[in-house]
Scaffold this active site. Structure first.
Site, PDB file in Angstrom:
ATOM      1  CE  LYS A  61      -7.088   3.647  17.387  1.00 34.74           C
ATOM      2  NZ  LYS A  61      -6.566   4.505  16.340  1.00 34.74           N
ATOM      3  CG  ASP A  78      -5.364   8.039  16.992  1.00 31.64           C
ATOM      4  OD1 ASP A  78      -4.149   7.826  17.079  1.00 31.64           O
ATOM      5  OD2 ASP A  78      -6.224   7.143  17.126  1.00 31.64           O
TER       6      ASP A  78
HETATM    7  P1  NDP Z   1     -11.778   0.468  12.609  1.00 29.01           P
HETATM    8  O1  NDP Z   1     -11.787  -1.009  12.639  1.00 29.01           O
HETATM    9  O2  NDP Z   1     -12.481   1.215  13.690  1.00 29.01           O
HETATM   10  O3  NDP Z   1     -12.449   0.961  11.192  1.00 29.01           O
HETATM   11  C1  NDP Z   1     -12.041   0.380   9.998  1.00 29.01           C
HETATM   12  C2  NDP Z   1     -12.728   1.073   8.813  1.00 29.01           C
HETATM   13  O4  NDP Z   1     -12.144   0.532   7.630  1.00 29.01           O
HETATM   14  C3  NDP Z   1     -14.233   0.857   8.702  1.00 29.01           C
HETATM   15  O5  NDP Z   1     -14.825   2.043   8.223  1.00 29.01           O
HETATM   16  C4  NDP Z   1     -14.352  -0.269   7.670  1.00 29.01           C
HETATM   17  O6  NDP Z   1     -15.542  -0.204   6.892  1.00 29.01           O
HETATM   18  C5  NDP Z   1     -13.188   0.077   6.762  1.00 29.01           C
HETATM   19  N1  NDP Z   1     -12.654  -1.070   6.045  1.00 29.01           N
HETATM   20  C6  NDP Z   1     -12.033  -2.166   6.553  1.00 29.01           C
HETATM   21  N2  NDP Z   1     -11.640  -2.981   5.554  1.00 29.01           N
HETATM   22  C7  NDP Z   1     -12.037  -2.397   4.397  1.00 29.01           C
HETATM   23  C8  NDP Z   1     -11.932  -2.761   3.025  1.00 29.01           C
HETATM   24  N3  NDP Z   1     -11.339  -3.898   2.657  1.00 29.01           N
HETATM   25  N4  NDP Z   1     -12.439  -1.921   2.102  1.00 29.01           N
HETATM   26  C9  NDP Z   1     -13.028  -0.760   2.470  1.00 29.01           C
HETATM   27  N5  NDP Z   1     -13.174  -0.368   3.750  1.00 29.01           N
HETATM   28  C10 NDP Z   1     -12.687  -1.175   4.703  1.00 29.01           C
HETATM   29  O7  NDP Z   1     -10.259   0.914  12.461  1.00 29.01           O
HETATM   30  P2  NDP Z   1      -9.542   2.229  13.016  1.00 29.01           P
HETATM   31  O8  NDP Z   1     -10.324   3.413  12.581  1.00 29.01           O
HETATM   32  O9  NDP Z   1      -9.225   2.074  14.454  1.00 29.01           O
HETATM   33  O10 NDP Z   1      -8.125   2.162  12.242  1.00 29.01           O
HETATM   34  C11 NDP Z   1      -8.102   2.258  10.845  1.00 29.01           C
HETATM   35  C12 NDP Z   1      -6.674   2.282  10.326  1.00 29.01           C
HETATM   36  O11 NDP Z   1      -5.976   3.426  10.794  1.00 29.01           O
HETATM   37  C13 NDP Z   1      -5.840   1.070  10.721  1.00 29.01           C
HETATM   38  O12 NDP Z   1      -5.183   0.623   9.573  1.00 29.01           O
HETATM   39  C14 NDP Z   1      -4.841   1.638  11.727  1.00 29.01           C
HETATM   40  O13 NDP Z   1      -3.637   0.918  11.700  1.00 29.01           O
HETATM   41  C15 NDP Z   1      -4.669   3.047  11.196  1.00 29.01           C
HETATM   42  N6  NDP Z   1      -4.211   4.020  12.218  1.00 29.01           N
HETATM   43  C16 NDP Z   1      -2.994   4.643  12.086  1.00 29.01           C
HETATM   44  C17 NDP Z   1      -2.581   5.578  13.020  1.00 29.01           C
HETATM   45  C18 NDP Z   1      -1.269   6.260  12.882  1.00 29.01           C
HETATM   46  O14 NDP Z   1      -0.795   6.806  13.872  1.00 29.01           O
HETATM   47  N7  NDP Z   1      -0.666   6.293  11.729  1.00 29.01           N
HETATM   48  C19 NDP Z   1      -3.393   5.923  14.185  1.00 29.01           C
HETATM   49  C20 NDP Z   1      -4.658   5.265  14.188  1.00 29.01           C
HETATM   50  C21 NDP Z   1      -5.030   4.326  13.252  1.00 29.01           C
HETATM   51  P3  NDP Z   1     -16.919  -0.932   7.377  1.00 29.01           P
HETATM   52  O15 NDP Z   1     -17.572   0.013   8.349  1.00 29.01           O
HETATM   53  O16 NDP Z   1     -17.685  -1.076   6.105  1.00 29.01           O
HETATM   54  O17 NDP Z   1     -16.528  -2.241   8.008  1.00 29.01           O
END
Ligand code: NDP
Length: 263
Positions: free
Chosen positions: A63, A99
């Site tokens: 995104k 979102d």
């Molecule tokens: P991003 O990749 O931009 O961000 C992911 C975040 O998750 C980062 O802060 C990362 O931390 C953290 N993270 C990833 N793995 C782990 C872990 N194992 N333990 C702890 N923290 C972790 O993702 P998005 O923000 O784009 O999306 C996030 C989620 O939201 C997805 O699962 C997506 O499917 C869901 N979503 C659902 C929507 C809906 O309509 N229901 C709409 C939009 C998103 P770090 O910075 O340390 O890597």
């Protein structure tokens, strides 16, 4: 025929094709919506044009790249600096973020919320933090690492990593991390989670379509909770309205899109 797709990695779990195609079919709109697995987000723009798309959605983890690849960004997406909806307008790529408003509609059922803790610091956390603040709700950010916190520090949100966080009381805890999406991990360490669940009035996990380890832990408590299905529906309705260019009302789109959740 107008073509649409959702770009992300992973993408096989996405319900967006079913949601949008059900709306197109029900409304008699000549459109087809597919999913595209994309590991290198820098190829997003090139692929959008190569596929001859009229519009697209963008999901994890692209995104923020999508925001940078647009010719113009409109609405709250400008502040969030992350885009989940792309629309082709006179040959130009226009970016939006649905979102934020979708999430605010989804949390209505929790009643009055004054403060919230957001787990995660990715594109979704950006959207939700800005939407919450615009709605008069104090948002605190907790992420496992500091790399992505710069945006939130710049926006003057209280920000923490696991190392320097101390538990406070919250009306809502929101999991925006992708922990549990395609693995079996918790978004925060177990002991911290146990503590937090005794300091909140409700919980939402934005992941949908599966029971994450996080929601399994929440279910052991008596807290009100929901997964990301309502947010998915609400953001999808707003994206569909953009794809259809204002030809149909939100209510006309909502009925078939809600129905697609039963399919
Ligand atoms: P991003 O990749 O931009 O961000 C992911 C975040 O998750 C980062 O802060 C990362 O931390 C953290 N993270 C990833 N793995 C782990 C872990 N194992 N333990 C702890 N923290 C972790 O993702 P998005 O923000 O784009 O999306 C996030 C989620 O939201 C997805 O699962 C997506 O499917 C869901 N979503 C659902 C929507 C809906 O309509 N229901 C709409 C939009 C998103 P770090 O910075 O340390 O890597």
């Amino acid at each position: 025929m107008n073509l649409y797709s959702i770009f992300g990695d992973p993408i096989s779990h996405s319900r967006s094709p079913l949601m949008h195609n059900t709306v197109f079919k029900t409304l008699g709109f000549r459109g087809c919506y597919t999913r595209t697995q994309l590991s290198d987000g820098n190829r997003l723009r090139e692929l959008f044009f190569a596929k001859g798309l009229s519009g697209a959605n963008v999901t994890v983890p692209h995104k923020e790249i999508a925001y940078a690849l647009c010719d113009e960004v409109r609405g709250i997406a400008k502040k969030i600096q992350a885009v989940n909806t792309l629309v082709l307008e006179n040959g130009r790529l226009i970016g939006y973020n649905t979102d934020a408003d979708g999430f605010m509609s989804a949390i209505q059922s929790f009643g009055t919320i004054k403060n919230a803790l957001i787990l995660g610091a990715g594109g979704t956390a950006r959207a939700l933090s800005i939407a919450l603040r615009d709605g008069g709700i104090t948002a605190t950010i907790l992420n496992r690492s500091s790399g992505r916190l710069a945006y939130f520090i710049h926006e003057a949100f209280p920000t923490y990593t696991w190392d320097n966080f101390t538990v406070d009381s919250y009306d809502l805890i929101i999991n925006t991390t992708s922990a549990g999406l395609s693995d079996n991990e918790l978004p925060i360490p177990q002991l911290l989670l146990n503590d937090l669940l005794t300091h909140t009035k409700g919980v939402i996990d934005v992941i949908y379509g599966k029971e994450t380890p996080f929601l399994r832990e929440v279910k052991r408590t008596a807290l009100p909770y929901k997964d990301g299905s309502d947010m998915l529906l609400e953001q999808g309705i707003l994206a569909s309205a953009l794809f259809l260019g204002g030809t149909y009302t939100i209510d006309a789109i909502k009925v078939p899109m809600k129905y697609s959740f039963l399919l």
